[in-house]
Structures are given as C-alpha cells and as structure tokens.
Design a protein around this motif. Structure first.
Motif, PDB file in Angstrom:
ATOM      1  N   ARG A  22      25.585  27.568  -8.913  1.00 43.26           N
ATOM      2  CA  ARG A  22      25.446  27.812  -7.466  1.00 43.26           C
ATOM      3  C   ARG A  22      25.608  29.298  -7.144  1.00 43.26           C
ATOM      4  O   ARG A  22      24.807  29.874  -6.409  1.00 43.26           O
ATOM      5  CB  ARG A  22      26.460  26.971  -6.695  1.00 43.26           C
ATOM      6  CG  ARG A  22      26.295  27.057  -5.180  1.00 43.26           C
ATOM      7  CD  ARG A  22      27.278  26.180  -4.419  1.00 43.26           C
ATOM      8  NE  ARG A  22      28.638  26.697  -4.523  1.00 43.26           N
ATOM      9  CZ  ARG A  22      29.605  26.165  -5.235  1.00 43.26           C
ATOM     10  NH1 ARG A  22      29.403  25.083  -5.946  1.00 43.26           N
ATOM     11  NH2 ARG A  22      30.806  26.705  -5.265  1.00 43.26           N
ATOM     12  N   VAL A  23      26.620  29.925  -7.704  1.00 42.29           N
ATOM     13  CA  VAL A  23      26.848  31.352  -7.469  1.00 42.29           C
ATOM     14  C   VAL A  23      25.676  32.165  -8.011  1.00 42.29           C
ATOM     15  O   VAL A  23      25.130  33.035  -7.313  1.00 42.29           O
ATOM     16  CB  VAL A  23      28.183  31.811  -8.105  1.00 42.29           C
ATOM     17  CG1 VAL A  23      28.297  33.326  -8.098  1.00 42.29           C
ATOM     18  CG2 VAL A  23      29.371  31.177  -7.384  1.00 42.29           C
ATOM     19  N   ALA A  24      25.251  31.888  -9.243  1.00 41.80           N
ATOM     20  CA  ALA A  24      24.166  32.640  -9.876  1.00 41.80           C
ATOM     21  C   ALA A  24      22.880  32.532  -9.067  1.00 41.80           C
ATOM     22  O   ALA A  24      22.228  33.540  -8.773  1.00 41.80           O
ATOM     23  CB  ALA A  24      23.942  32.138 -11.300  1.00 41.80           C
ATOM     24  N   GLU A  25      22.491  31.315  -8.722  1.00 36.33           N
ATOM     25  CA  GLU A  25      21.246  31.123  -7.971  1.00 36.33           C
ATOM     26  C   GLU A  25      21.282  31.799  -6.613  1.00 36.33           C
ATOM     27  O   GLU A  25      20.291  32.406  -6.184  1.00 36.33           O
ATOM     28  CB  GLU A  25      20.941  29.635  -7.818  1.00 36.33           C
ATOM     29  CG  GLU A  25      20.437  29.015  -9.087  1.00 36.33           C
ATOM     30  CD  GLU A  25      20.063  27.556  -8.917  1.00 36.33           C
ATOM     31  OE1 GLU A  25      20.218  26.986  -7.809  1.00 36.33           O
ATOM     32  OE2 GLU A  25      19.599  26.969  -9.911  1.00 36.33           O
ATOM     33  N   THR A  26      22.406  31.722  -5.931  1.00 31.54           N
ATOM     34  CA  THR A  26      22.515  32.342  -4.607  1.00 31.54           C
ATOM     35  C   THR A  26      22.409  33.854  -4.699  1.00 31.54           C
ATOM     36  O   THR A  26      21.679  34.477  -3.923  1.00 31.54           O
ATOM     37  CB  THR A  26      23.831  31.934  -3.924  1.00 31.54           C
ATOM     38  OG1 THR A  26      23.870  30.514  -3.806  1.00 31.54           O
ATOM     39  CG2 THR A  26      23.964  32.570  -2.548  1.00 31.54           C
ATOM     40  N   LEU A  27      23.125  34.468  -5.657  1.00 36.50           N
ATOM     41  CA  LEU A  27      23.095  35.923  -5.777  1.00 36.50           C
ATOM     42  C   LEU A  27      21.698  36.433  -6.112  1.00 36.50           C
ATOM     43  O   LEU A  27      21.245  37.441  -5.569  1.00 36.50           O
ATOM     44  CB  LEU A  27      24.097  36.396  -6.835  1.00 36.50           C
ATOM     45  CG  LEU A  27      25.574  36.148  -6.516  1.00 36.50           C
ATOM     46  CD1 LEU A  27      26.443  36.619  -7.676  1.00 36.50           C
ATOM     47  CD2 LEU A  27      25.998  36.786  -5.206  1.00 36.50           C
ATOM     48  N   VAL A  28      20.990  35.719  -6.975  1.00 37.67           N
ATOM     49  CA  VAL A  28      19.626  36.134  -7.331  1.00 37.67           C
ATOM     50  C   VAL A  28      18.670  35.845  -6.177  1.00 37.67           C
ATOM     51  O   VAL A  28      17.852  36.695  -5.819  1.00 37.67           O
ATOM     52  CB  VAL A  28      19.170  35.453  -8.639  1.00 37.67           C
ATOM     53  CG1 VAL A  28      17.691  35.715  -8.906  1.00 37.67           C
ATOM     54  CG2 VAL A  28      20.012  35.956  -9.811  1.00 37.67           C
ATOM     55  N   ASP A  29      18.779  34.659  -5.567  1.00 36.33           N
ATOM     56  CA  ASP A  29      17.901  34.298  -4.457  1.00 36.33           C
ATOM     57  C   ASP A  29      18.023  35.277  -3.297  1.00 36.33           C
ATOM     58  O   ASP A  29      17.022  35.639  -2.669  1.00 36.33           O
ATOM     59  CB  ASP A  29      18.208  32.879  -3.981  1.00 36.33           C
ATOM     60  CG  ASP A  29      17.267  32.424  -2.885  1.00 36.33           C
ATOM     61  OD1 ASP A  29      16.029  32.425  -3.116  1.00 36.33           O
ATOM     62  OD2 ASP A  29      17.751  32.091  -1.783  1.00 36.33           O
ATOM     63  N   GLU A  30      19.222  35.736  -3.020  1.00 35.00           N
ATOM     64  CA  GLU A  30      19.464  36.659  -1.911  1.00 35.00           C
ATOM     65  C   GLU A  30      19.291  38.121  -2.324  1.00 35.00           C
ATOM     66  O   GLU A  30      19.603  39.027  -1.558  1.00 35.00           O
ATOM     67  CB  GLU A  30      20.850  36.412  -1.320  1.00 35.00           C
ATOM     68  CG  GLU A  30      20.948  35.026  -0.689  1.00 35.00           C
ATOM     69  CD  GLU A  30      22.308  34.701  -0.106  1.00 35.00           C
ATOM     70  OE1 GLU A  30      23.213  35.572  -0.083  1.00 35.00           O
ATOM     71  OE2 GLU A  30      22.474  33.546   0.348  1.00 35.00           O
ATOM     72  N   ARG A  31      18.794  38.358  -3.530  1.00 34.30           N
ATOM     73  CA  ARG A  31      18.521  39.686  -4.075  1.00 34.30           C
ATOM     74  C   ARG A  31      19.755  40.591  -4.119  1.00 34.30           C
ATOM     75  O   ARG A  31      19.665  41.812  -4.006  1.00 34.30           O
ATOM     76  CB  ARG A  31      17.382  40.368  -3.330  1.00 34.30           C
ATOM     77  CG  ARG A  31      16.069  39.621  -3.492  1.00 34.30           C
ATOM     78  CD  ARG A  31      14.894  40.512  -3.097  1.00 34.30           C
ATOM     79  NE  ARG A  31      13.659  39.800  -3.208  1.00 34.30           N
ATOM     80  CZ  ARG A  31      12.946  39.655  -4.327  1.00 34.30           C
ATOM     81  NH1 ARG A  31      13.383  40.165  -5.436  1.00 34.30           N
ATOM     82  NH2 ARG A  31      11.815  38.994  -4.334  1.00 34.30           N
ATOM     83  N   LEU A  32      20.905  39.972  -4.306  1.00 35.84           N
ATOM     84  CA  LEU A  32      22.135  40.732  -4.506  1.00 35.84           C
ATOM     85  C   LEU A  32      22.328  41.048  -5.983  1.00 35.84           C
ATOM     86  O   LEU A  32      23.109  41.930  -6.337  1.00 35.84           O
ATOM     87  CB  LEU A  32      23.330  39.959  -3.958  1.00 35.84           C
ATOM     88  CG  LEU A  32      23.261  39.693  -2.449  1.00 35.84           C
ATOM     89  CD1 LEU A  32      24.367  38.756  -2.024  1.00 35.84           C
ATOM     90  CD2 LEU A  32      23.308  41.002  -1.671  1.00 35.84           C
TER      91      LEU A  32
END
Length: 109
Positions: A22-32
């Motif tokens: 969840r953390v990995a996907e969110t950080l990549v999806d949000e371009r962080l």
C-alpha cells in the motif's frame, strides 16, 4: 551550469507485505517516488517500550529526489501503521546518470 538535484535512497520498514504494498503503490502513484523495492522477510531486532523485540518485517527501498522528500515523508507518516515509522534518507553519490535522471523526474519517461 547548475548541479543536478540530489537523488535519495530511503529506507522504511513495514510490519507486513500488505502495508508495504500500500505504501509503495501510493508513493509511486502520487509521484513522490520513482521506484520502491520491497524486501520481504527481514528480521529486525530493536528496543521498543523498554523491551528488546525481534520481528519479521518488509523493508522498502524508496528512490526519490531531495525536492520530493518532505512531501514523501508526510505521506508515508499518514499511511504507515507504526506509531514511529522508520524513515532514513541516504544521498546517492554516484550512479547511472540516465537512471538518476529518471528518479529525479519521478519515473517519467
């Protein structure tokens, strides 16, 4: 000519594969972050609330830029299930420049 923005390699442990995903996907999806590697099954030994504990965790290796770090940190703290999540950023001194440029651009090709 200005220096290129610094690339950071950030370390973060999660209690399980689901929270790490969840953390990995969110950080990549949000371009962080441009990329997050997940290493399952690491063993961490630490002192917490005056007890020495050993737990199985998932380690995240997060590639980002110095410019995005503060936003990444805040988002990670919002998402993470731990009361005190680990987040350590190490500057990348050298690497394949094309890859480092890709990280600086948050994974945009």
């Amino acid at each position: 000519m200005s220096q290129p923005e610094r690339v950071l390699l950030c370390y973060c442990t999660c209690p399980d594969a689901a929270s790490a995903q969840r953390v990995a996907e969110t950080l990549v999806d949000e371009r962080l972050a441009a990329c997050v590697n997940r290493l399952d099954g690491i063993q961490s030994t630490y002192r917490w609330q005056d007890q020495v504990t050993t737990d199985s965790e998932t380690l995240l290796l997060i590639k980002t830029s110095a410019e995005r770090f503060d936003a990444l940190k805040q988002r990670l703290l919002d998402l993470h299930p731990y009361e005190l999540p680990e987040l350590i950023a190490v500057p990348v001194e050298r690497g394949h420049e094309a890859y480092l440029d890709w990280v600086r651009n948050a994974g945009e090709n």
